[in-house]
Design a protein around this motif. Structure first.
Motif, PDB file in Angstrom:
ATOM      1  N   VAL A   1      -8.818   8.889   7.598  1.00  0.00           N
ATOM      2  CA  VAL A   1      -8.821  10.082   6.423  1.00  0.00           C
ATOM      3  C   VAL A   1     -10.337   9.047   6.253  1.00  0.00           C
ATOM      4  CG1 VAL A   1      -8.257   9.053   4.937  1.00  0.00           C
ATOM      5  CG2 VAL A   1      -8.406  11.096   3.694  1.00  0.00           C
ATOM      6  N   GLN A   2     -11.267  10.211   5.061  1.00  0.00           N
ATOM      7  CA  GLN A   2     -12.357  10.114   5.291  1.00  0.00           C
ATOM      8  C   GLN A   2     -12.431   9.295   3.340  1.00  0.00           C
ATOM      9  OE1 GLN A   2     -15.282  12.821   5.013  1.00  0.00           O
ATOM     10  NE2 GLN A   2     -15.915  11.932   7.626  1.00  0.00           N
ATOM     11  N   VAL A   3     -13.375   8.100   2.789  1.00  0.00           N
ATOM     12  CA  VAL A   3     -13.586   7.567   2.002  1.00  0.00           C
ATOM     13  C   VAL A   3     -13.038   8.939   0.665  1.00  0.00           C
ATOM     14  CG1 VAL A   3     -15.353   6.530  -0.035  1.00  0.00           C
ATOM     15  CG2 VAL A   3     -15.191   5.950   2.359  1.00  0.00           C
ATOM     16  N   GLY A   4     -12.345   8.469   0.000  1.00  0.00           N
ATOM     17  CA  GLY A   4     -11.994   9.505  -1.118  1.00  0.00           C
ATOM     18  C   GLY A   4     -11.283  10.520  -1.007  1.00  0.00           C
ATOM     19  N   GLY A   5     -10.901  10.766   0.067  1.00  0.00           N
ATOM     20  CA  GLY A   5      -9.374  11.964   0.908  1.00  0.00           C
ATOM     21  C   GLY A   5      -8.551  10.868   0.365  1.00  0.00           C
ATOM     22  N   SER A   6      -7.414  11.637   0.738  1.00  0.00           N
ATOM     23  CA  SER A   6      -5.866  11.288   0.359  1.00  0.00           C
ATOM     24  C   SER A   6      -4.566  11.705   1.218  1.00  0.00           C
ATOM     25  CB  SER A   6      -5.546  12.918  -0.965  1.00  0.00           C
ATOM     26  OG  SER A   6      -6.015  12.232  -2.413  1.00  0.00           O
ATOM     27  N   LEU A   7      -3.183  10.912   1.272  1.00  0.00           N
ATOM     28  CA  LEU A   7      -3.333  11.399   2.003  1.00  0.00           C
ATOM     29  C   LEU A   7      -1.171  10.762   1.166  1.00  0.00           C
ATOM     30  CD1 LEU A   7      -4.100   8.589   5.414  1.00  0.00           C
ATOM     31  CD2 LEU A   7      -3.380  10.686   4.892  1.00  0.00           C
ATOM     32  N   ARG A   8      -0.520  10.989   1.761  1.00  0.00           N
ATOM     33  CA  ARG A   8       0.825  10.645   1.436  1.00  0.00           C
ATOM     34  C   ARG A   8       2.114  10.324   2.596  1.00  0.00           C
ATOM     35  NH1 ARG A   8       5.402  15.109  -1.547  1.00  0.00           N
ATOM     36  NH2 ARG A   8       5.782  15.833   0.681  1.00  0.00           N
ATOM     37  N   LEU A   9       2.684   9.488   2.145  1.00  0.00           N
ATOM     38  CA  LEU A   9       3.082   8.440   3.200  1.00  0.00           C
ATOM     39  C   LEU A   9       5.042   9.148   2.153  1.00  0.00           C
ATOM     40  CD1 LEU A   9       2.010   4.807   3.657  1.00  0.00           C
ATOM     41  CD2 LEU A   9       1.354   6.711   4.564  1.00  0.00           C
ATOM     42  N   SER A  10       5.423   8.977   3.435  1.00  0.00           N
ATOM     43  CA  SER A  10       7.454   9.305   3.465  1.00  0.00           C
ATOM     44  C   SER A  10       7.729   7.937   3.954  1.00  0.00           C
ATOM     45  CB  SER A  10       7.500  10.694   3.635  1.00  0.00           C
ATOM     46  OG  SER A  10       6.546  11.292   3.714  1.00  0.00           O
ATOM     47  N   CYS A  11       9.263   7.799   3.447  1.00  0.00           N
ATOM     48  CA  CYS A  11       9.973   6.593   4.084  1.00  0.00           C
ATOM     49  C   CYS A  11      11.730   7.113   3.407  1.00  0.00           C
ATOM     50  CB  CYS A  11      10.137   5.570   3.066  1.00  0.00           C
ATOM     51  SG  CYS A  11      11.553   4.282   3.587  1.00  0.00           S
ATOM     52  N   ALA A  12      12.066   7.800   5.046  1.00  0.00           N
ATOM     53  CA  ALA A  12      12.997   8.273   4.857  1.00  0.00           C
ATOM     54  C   ALA A  12      14.830   7.338   5.252  1.00  0.00           C
ATOM     55  CB  ALA A  12      12.777   9.162   6.118  1.00  0.00           C
ATOM     56  N   ALA A  13      15.403   7.226   3.935  1.00  0.00           N
ATOM     57  CA  ALA A  13      15.931   6.290   4.383  1.00  0.00           C
ATOM     58  C   ALA A  13      17.473   6.439   4.985  1.00  0.00           C
ATOM     59  CB  ALA A  13      16.716   5.192   3.334  1.00  0.00           C
ATOM     60  N   SER A  14      18.212   5.548   5.715  1.00  0.00           N
ATOM     61  CA  SER A  14      19.347   5.978   6.274  1.00  0.00           C
ATOM     62  C   SER A  14      20.717   5.955   4.939  1.00  0.00           C
ATOM     63  CB  SER A  14      20.415   5.341   7.120  1.00  0.00           C
ATOM     64  OG  SER A  14      19.697   3.868   6.705  1.00  0.00           O
ATOM     65  N   GLY A  15      20.326   5.697   4.168  1.00  0.00           N
ATOM     66  CA  GLY A  15      21.632   6.067   3.144  1.00  0.00           C
ATOM     67  C   GLY A  15      20.962   5.607   1.330  1.00  0.00           C
ATOM     68  N   SER A  16      21.829   5.368   0.744  1.00  0.00           N
ATOM     69  CA  SER A  16      21.231   6.064  -0.939  1.00  0.00           C
ATOM     70  C   SER A  16      21.538   4.585  -1.629  1.00  0.00           C
ATOM     71  CB  SER A  16      22.002   7.205  -1.698  1.00  0.00           C
ATOM     72  OG  SER A  16      22.915   6.738  -1.439  1.00  0.00           O
ATOM     73  N   GLN A  17      21.308   5.155  -3.292  1.00  0.00           N
ATOM     74  CA  GLN A  17      21.253   3.586  -3.850  1.00  0.00           C
ATOM     75  C   GLN A  17      20.568   2.070  -3.346  1.00  0.00           C
ATOM     76  OE1 GLN A  17      25.643   3.692  -4.768  1.00  0.00           O
ATOM     77  NE2 GLN A  17      25.629   5.291  -5.399  1.00  0.00           N
ATOM     78  N   TYR A  18      19.401   2.540  -3.151  1.00  0.00           N
ATOM     79  CA  TYR A  18      18.290   1.232  -3.191  1.00  0.00           C
ATOM     80  C   TYR A  18      16.624   1.613  -4.013  1.00  0.00           C
ATOM     81  CZ  TYR A  18      20.699   0.257   0.996  1.00  0.00           C
ATOM     82  OH  TYR A  18      21.728  -0.128   2.311  1.00  0.00           O
ATOM     83  N   ALA A  19      16.842   0.459  -4.734  1.00  0.00           N
ATOM     84  CA  ALA A  19      15.265   0.364  -5.069  1.00  0.00           C
ATOM     85  C   ALA A  19      14.494   0.113  -3.670  1.00  0.00           C
ATOM     86  CB  ALA A  19      15.146  -1.305  -5.785  1.00  0.00           C
ATOM     87  N   MET A  20      13.087   0.617  -3.993  1.00  0.00           N
ATOM     88  CA  MET A  20      12.165   0.939  -3.025  1.00  0.00           C
ATOM     89  C   MET A  20      11.289   0.237  -3.039  1.00  0.00           C
ATOM     90  SD  MET A  20      14.487   2.503  -0.298  1.00  0.00           S
ATOM     91  CE  MET A  20      13.303   3.012   0.333  1.00  0.00           C
ATOM     92  N   GLY A  21      10.457  -0.078  -1.790  1.00  0.00           N
ATOM     93  CA  GLY A  21       9.058  -0.479  -2.158  1.00  0.00           C
ATOM     94  C   GLY A  21       8.206  -0.449  -1.877  1.00  0.00           C
ATOM     95  N   TRP A  22       6.949  -0.659  -0.949  1.00  0.00           N
ATOM     96  CA  TRP A  22       5.337  -0.224  -0.737  1.00  0.00           C
ATOM     97  C   TRP A  22       5.078  -1.254  -0.144  1.00  0.00           C
ATOM     98  CZ3 TRP A  22       5.563   3.389   3.190  1.00  0.00           C
ATOM     99  CH2 TRP A  22       6.202   5.057   3.039  1.00  0.00           C
TER     100      TRP A  22
END
Length: 121
Positions: free
Chosen positions: A12-33
């Motif tokens: 992407v160019q400067v000033g642009g946007s992106l959305r990252l996704s993270c699919a987990a195989s389970g639930s009940q987790y605290a998450m981080g990037w």
């Protein structure tokens, strides 16, 4: 351990946007990037607790990035706006089997494979 799969990276160019996704195989987790740029160590970007009611951000991304989660889909998102060249890195999703969020890499026990984000001027 939970399996994590990231998606949404790209160029992407400067000033642009992106959305990252993270699919987990389970639930009940605290998450981080986290991210790792060329020749640098992996660093904290953002985190969210189990319920989604608490978030934390690195100073370098505050006001530009937003972390959120859809518990029904076991998916965490990182909305990145006003991107800068210094945001160029491989972005990793991480999970810890606990309610509370943490900002330290060592607190996370599951990691995704990473997705490349490149910001050009």
């Amino acid at each position: 351990q939970v399996q994590l799969v990231e998606s949404g990276g790209g160029s992407v160019q400067v000033g642009g946007s992106l959305r990252l996704s993270c699919a987990a195989s389970g639930s009940q987790y605290a998450m981080g990037w986290f991210r790792q740029g060329p020749g640098t160590e992996r660093e904290f970007v953002a985190a969210i607790n189990w319920s989604g009611g608490s978030t934390a951000y690195a100073d370098s991304v505050k006001g530009r990035f937003t972390i959120s989660r859809d518990s029904a889909k076991n998916t965490v998102y990182l909305q990145m706006n006003n991107l800068k060249p210094e945001d160029t890195a491989v972005y990793y999703c991480a999970a810890r089997r606990a309610y509370t969020l943490r900002t330290s890499l060592s607190e996370y026990d599951s990691w995704g494979q990473g997705t490349q984000v490149t910001v050009s001027s």
